[in-house]
Scaffold this active site. Structure first.
Site, PDB file in Angstrom:
ATOM      1  N   TRP A  34       0.840  -1.202   0.000  1.00 56.00           N
ATOM      2  CA  TRP A  34       0.000   0.000   0.000  1.00 56.00           C
ATOM      3  C   TRP A  34       0.877   1.255   0.000  1.00 56.00           C
ATOM      4  O   TRP A  34       0.723   2.151  -0.835  1.00 56.00           O
ATOM      5  CB  TRP A  34      -0.926  -0.038   1.221  1.00 56.00           C
ATOM      6  CG  TRP A  34      -1.901   1.101   1.327  1.00 56.00           C
ATOM      7  CD1 TRP A  34      -2.163   2.060   0.386  1.00 56.00           C
ATOM      8  CD2 TRP A  34      -2.765   1.382   2.430  1.00 56.00           C
ATOM      9  NE1 TRP A  34      -3.145   2.928   0.846  1.00 56.00           N
ATOM     10  CE2 TRP A  34      -3.522   2.537   2.107  1.00 56.00           C
ATOM     11  CE3 TRP A  34      -2.976   0.776   3.674  1.00 56.00           C
ATOM     12  CZ2 TRP A  34      -4.463   3.098   2.972  1.00 56.00           C
ATOM     13  CZ3 TRP A  34      -3.918   1.331   4.533  1.00 56.00           C
ATOM     14  CH2 TRP A  34      -4.651   2.469   4.191  1.00 56.00           C
ATOM     15  N   ASP A  86       1.381  -8.631  -2.007  1.00 57.03           N
ATOM     16  CA  ASP A  86      -0.016  -8.182  -2.065  1.00 57.03           C
ATOM     17  C   ASP A  86      -0.066  -6.706  -2.450  1.00 57.03           C
ATOM     18  O   ASP A  86       0.616  -5.874  -1.855  1.00 57.03           O
ATOM     19  CB  ASP A  86      -0.689  -8.376  -0.705  1.00 57.03           C
ATOM     20  CG  ASP A  86      -2.144  -7.906  -0.720  1.00 57.03           C
ATOM     21  OD1 ASP A  86      -2.987  -8.651  -1.249  1.00 57.03           O
ATOM     22  OD2 ASP A  86      -2.429  -6.799  -0.224  1.00 57.03           O
ATOM     23  N   TYR A 146      -4.016   1.320  -4.941  1.00 59.21           N
ATOM     24  CA  TYR A 146      -2.813   1.821  -4.268  1.00 59.21           C
ATOM     25  C   TYR A 146      -2.025   2.703  -5.241  1.00 59.21           C
ATOM     26  O   TYR A 146      -1.393   2.201  -6.181  1.00 59.21           O
ATOM     27  CB  TYR A 146      -1.924   0.682  -3.776  1.00 59.21           C
ATOM     28  CG  TYR A 146      -2.532  -0.205  -2.709  1.00 59.21           C
ATOM     29  CD1 TYR A 146      -3.662   0.185  -1.992  1.00 59.21           C
ATOM     30  CD2 TYR A 146      -1.973  -1.452  -2.411  1.00 59.21           C
ATOM     31  CE1 TYR A 146      -4.207  -0.644  -1.013  1.00 59.21           C
ATOM     32  CE2 TYR A 146      -2.513  -2.268  -1.434  1.00 59.21           C
ATOM     33  CZ  TYR A 146      -3.634  -1.857  -0.748  1.00 59.21           C
ATOM     34  OH  TYR A 146      -4.168  -2.686   0.226  1.00 59.21           O
ATOM     35  N   TYR A 188      -4.033  -7.865   7.186  1.00 55.87           N
ATOM     36  CA  TYR A 188      -3.413  -6.587   6.826  1.00 55.87           C
ATOM     37  C   TYR A 188      -3.303  -5.699   8.053  1.00 55.87           C
ATOM     38  O   TYR A 188      -4.053  -5.843   9.015  1.00 55.87           O
ATOM     39  CB  TYR A 188      -4.127  -5.917   5.658  1.00 55.87           C
ATOM     40  CG  TYR A 188      -5.448  -5.198   5.875  1.00 55.87           C
ATOM     41  CD1 TYR A 188      -5.503  -3.932   6.454  1.00 55.87           C
ATOM     42  CD2 TYR A 188      -6.640  -5.752   5.413  1.00 55.87           C
ATOM     43  CE1 TYR A 188      -6.710  -3.248   6.588  1.00 55.87           C
ATOM     44  CE2 TYR A 188      -7.855  -5.077   5.538  1.00 55.87           C
ATOM     45  CZ  TYR A 188      -7.884  -3.825   6.134  1.00 55.87           C
ATOM     46  OH  TYR A 188      -9.079  -3.160   6.263  1.00 55.87           O
ATOM     47  N   CYS A 218       0.213  -2.607  12.389  1.00 50.32           N
ATOM     48  CA  CYS A 218      -0.690  -1.513  12.775  1.00 50.32           C
ATOM     49  C   CYS A 218      -0.170  -0.156  12.311  1.00 50.32           C
ATOM     50  O   CYS A 218       0.038   0.758  13.101  1.00 50.32           O
ATOM     51  CB  CYS A 218      -0.938  -1.518  14.285  1.00 50.32           C
ATOM     52  SG  CYS A 218      -2.459  -0.636  14.758  1.00 50.32           S
ATOM     53  N   ARG A 219       0.059  -0.057  10.986  1.00 50.70           N
ATOM     54  CA  ARG A 219       0.485   1.196  10.363  1.00 50.70           C
ATOM     55  C   ARG A 219       1.730   1.777  11.027  1.00 50.70           C
ATOM     56  O   ARG A 219       1.857   2.974  11.224  1.00 50.70           O
ATOM     57  CB  ARG A 219      -0.696   2.183  10.334  1.00 50.70           C
ATOM     58  CG  ARG A 219      -1.860   1.628   9.491  1.00 50.70           C
ATOM     59  CD  ARG A 219      -3.140   2.362   9.622  1.00 50.70           C
ATOM     60  NE  ARG A 219      -3.818   2.238  10.901  1.00 50.70           N
ATOM     61  CZ  ARG A 219      -4.433   1.137  11.349  1.00 50.70           C
ATOM     62  NH1 ARG A 219      -4.441   0.040  10.619  1.00 50.70           N
ATOM     63  NH2 ARG A 219      -5.049   1.128  12.504  1.00 50.70           N
ATOM     64  N   GLY A 264       4.096  -4.400   5.668  1.00 48.92           N
ATOM     65  CA  GLY A 264       4.207  -3.259   4.771  1.00 48.92           C
ATOM     66  C   GLY A 264       5.588  -2.631   4.836  1.00 48.92           C
ATOM     67  O   GLY A 264       6.157  -2.470   5.916  1.00 48.92           O
TER      68      GLY A 264
END
Length: 333
Positions: free
Chosen positions: A26, A57, A62, A209, A213-214, A284
């Protein structure tokens, strides 16, 4: 060079082998992450492949196609096509001014698959997923389109993202379903009540995903973080006072637990926890060094007592938890 430390699993009831850590892309698209550097992003994808992460993924939305294009550029010429499992998502549309809404109409999905194939530089997609359910299109109609794509050979497996069990039941009445992709991490455990048991009962792979947690569970967030441009974390309630202080406190306690018990950090603990809950963890990254600790996730596991202790830390520290609901895109007018 591929590492032997990476654990693998089957993608649900398919014969597709995937790494237990999947590279989430992302942020690589730049959109909602304050932009990104293309050369760094391509290097990151190749670093993941070199580490033995075979699963990538992405999604059409995105960067409005940009993430898919970078994934295509990165794998092509770096590994053989059968050495990478490409997953992407469809069912969101965007306007010239960057407004995103849900669109799972037949016409939209048939256009998106061809666009994604072109950007990813491949003639088939291993896992094709509906990004969000569209309240204006019957789920059965969406499932019928996906079943057609599977039969045509354009895709090898079907997944959904952000679906609840009732929606998955409706989907499965028309088409095979191999995976579900919900938000899931140490701080966002809502799926334990419904989606996770449903997936396990029906043999669906869970692609978690937001496993870090970002970035909150990376152990690298500071007391006063700065987010550039359109970074989504500016709108995430977890990153706002007074909640943010409690989340950082929980991260510090989890890090201390991981160091003492496993000689690992909170990042590895968070990803290991997701895997030990029976899910594939989306990691990510948009800089190669963000993958330096991937190997440390493997070769150990959490006992039930460990997981109970982790839950006790989280529950005692975060007294006003908040979920990932803020990320949901609206329906079309």
């Amino acid at each position: 060079m591929s590492s032997l430390r990476i654990e693998t699993t089957k993608l649900g009831a398919t014969d597709i082998d995937v790494s237990q850590v999947c590279l989430g892309t992302w942020a690589i698209g730049g959109w909602l992450w304050g932009g990104s550097d293309d050369s760094q992003c391509i290097a990151t994808i190749r670093a993941a492949l070199d580490q033995g992460i075979t699963f990538i993924d992405t999604a059409a939305v995105y960067g409005f196609g940009h993430s898919e294009s970078l994934v295509g550029q990165a794998w092509k010429g770096h590994v053989a096509r059968d050495k990478v499992v490409l997953a992407t998502k469809a069912g969101l549309q965007w306007s010239d001014d960057g407004k995103v809404t849900r669109n799972c109409t037949r016409e939209r999905l048939l256009q998106e698959i061809d666009d994604s194939l072109q950007r990813l530089q491949t003639d088939y997609i291993d896992l094709y997923q509906i990004h969000w359910p569209d309240p204006l299109v019957p789920i059965e109609e969406t499932a019928e389109v996906m079943a057609g794509l599977l039969a045509s050979g354009k895709i090898r497996a079907i997944g959904v993202s952000n679906y609840n069990p009732e929606q998955m039941d409706r989907f499965r009445s028309v088409a095979p379903l191999h995976s579900v992709q919900p938000p899931y991490n140490l701080f966002e455990r809502q799926i334990d009540a419904d989606v996770r048991p449903y997936a396990q009962q029906h043999g669906l792979a869970i692609l978690a995903y937001g496993a870090i947690c970002r970035g909150l569970l990376s152990g690298k967030m500071t007391a006063e973080p700065t987010f550039e441009g359109d970074d989504i974390r500016q709108y995430d309630p977890k990153f706002k006072a007074p909640r943010y202080t409690a989340y950082l406190d929980a991260v510090a306690k989890l890090d201390a637990f991981a160091q003492e018990r496993f000689q690992r950090g909170v990042l590895e603990l968070a990803v290991r926890w997701v895997i030990d809950q029976g899910a594939i963890a989306l990691w990510g990254a948009r800089h190669p060094q963000q993958l330096d600790r991937v190997q440390q996730v493997f070769g150990w596991s959490l006992s039930e007592a460990d997981r109970d202790e982790i839950a006790a830390i989280v529950n005692a520290t975060i007294t006003d938890p908040v979920g990932p609901e803020f990320m949901a895109p609206p329906a079309r007018k």
